[in-house]
Design a protein around this motif. Structure first.
Motif, short mmCIF file in Angstrom:
data_model
loop_
_atom_site.label_atom_id
_atom_site.label_comp_id
_atom_site.label_asym_id
_atom_site.label_seq_id
_atom_site.Cartn_x
_atom_site.Cartn_y
_atom_site.Cartn_z
N ILE A 248 83.77 45.72 -95.96
CA ILE A 248 84.10 44.41 -96.54
C ILE A 248 85.26 44.57 -97.53
O ILE A 248 86.24 43.83 -97.46
N THR B 113 73.13 38.18 -96.89
CA THR B 113 74.01 38.99 -97.74
C THR B 113 74.76 38.09 -98.72
O THR B 113 74.86 38.41 -99.91
N THR C 291 86.41 43.59 -92.21
CA THR C 291 85.61 42.50 -91.69
C THR C 291 85.97 41.24 -92.45
O THR C 291 86.15 41.28 -93.66
N ARG C 292 86.09 40.15 -91.77
CA ARG C 292 86.42 38.88 -92.43
C ARG C 292 85.18 38.01 -92.55
O ARG C 292 85.27 36.88 -93.01
N MET C 293 84.07 38.53 -92.11
CA MET C 293 82.85 37.75 -92.09
C MET C 293 81.66 38.65 -92.42
O MET C 293 81.64 39.81 -92.02
N VAL C 294 80.71 38.15 -93.15
CA VAL C 294 79.49 38.88 -93.41
C VAL C 294 78.53 38.57 -92.28
O VAL C 294 78.36 37.40 -91.92
N LYS C 295 77.93 39.60 -91.69
CA LYS C 295 77.12 39.41 -90.49
C LYS C 295 75.84 38.62 -90.73
O LYS C 295 75.38 37.91 -89.85
N GLU C 296 75.25 38.76 -91.90
CA GLU C 296 74.00 38.06 -92.19
C GLU C 296 74.19 37.11 -93.38
O GLU C 296 74.70 37.51 -94.42
N LEU D 78 73.25 46.14 -98.48
CA LEU D 78 74.05 46.67 -97.38
C LEU D 78 74.12 48.19 -97.48
O LEU D 78 73.96 48.75 -98.56
N TYR E 54 82.11 33.12 -99.75
CA TYR E 54 82.49 33.21 -98.34
C TYR E 54 83.90 32.70 -98.05
O TYR E 54 84.66 33.33 -97.35
N ALA F 43 78.91 49.75 -94.68
CA ALA F 43 79.10 48.32 -94.37
C ALA F 43 79.78 47.62 -95.54
O ALA F 43 80.67 46.78 -95.34
N TYR F 44 79.38 47.98 -96.75
CA TYR F 44 80.01 47.36 -97.92
C TYR F 44 81.48 47.77 -98.03
O TYR F 44 82.34 46.95 -98.30
#
Length: 99
Positions: free
Chosen positions: A51, A64, A56-61, A43, A80, A47-48
């Motif tokens: 997190i 990751t 963000t409550r979700m990782v986009k990919e 990432l 997750y 972006a990291y």
């Protein structure tokens, strides 16, 4: 890996079992900087950071999660969704400060 300080309790024993906590705990447990952790999981640093800040409550990919789980030997489900979803059997021996 760094030892944990006294006054810590197992993951899942408080409401702090969040995505942000799990990523931060892995990074700190392995003594990595945010920049190094971001590189290891593929990432950008910004972006990291999002997190870890809980922005963000979700990782986009899904990749990751897979890369992070493989890098640190933890369950993707735990990473997750935490202890409640993964169960204590799949939770790594991470700990955090009691609330």
């Amino acid at each position: 890996m760094k030892p944990f300080a006294p006054g810590y309790t197992p993951v899942g024993t408080s409401r702090r079992d969040t995505l942000a906590f799990r990523f931060t705990a892995l990074r700190e447990r392995h003594g990595l900087s945010i920049k190094d952790m971001a590189e290891r999981v593929g990432l950008s640093e910004s972006a990291y950071r999002a997190i870890e800040r809980g922005q963000t409550r979700m990782v986009k990919e899904a990749g990751t999660l897979a890369r992070t789980a493989a890098q640190f030997g933890v369950s993707q489900v735990w990473l997750y969704a935490g202890v409640v979803a993964a169960g204590k059997r799949l939770a790594p021996p991470l700990v955090h400060r009691a609330a």
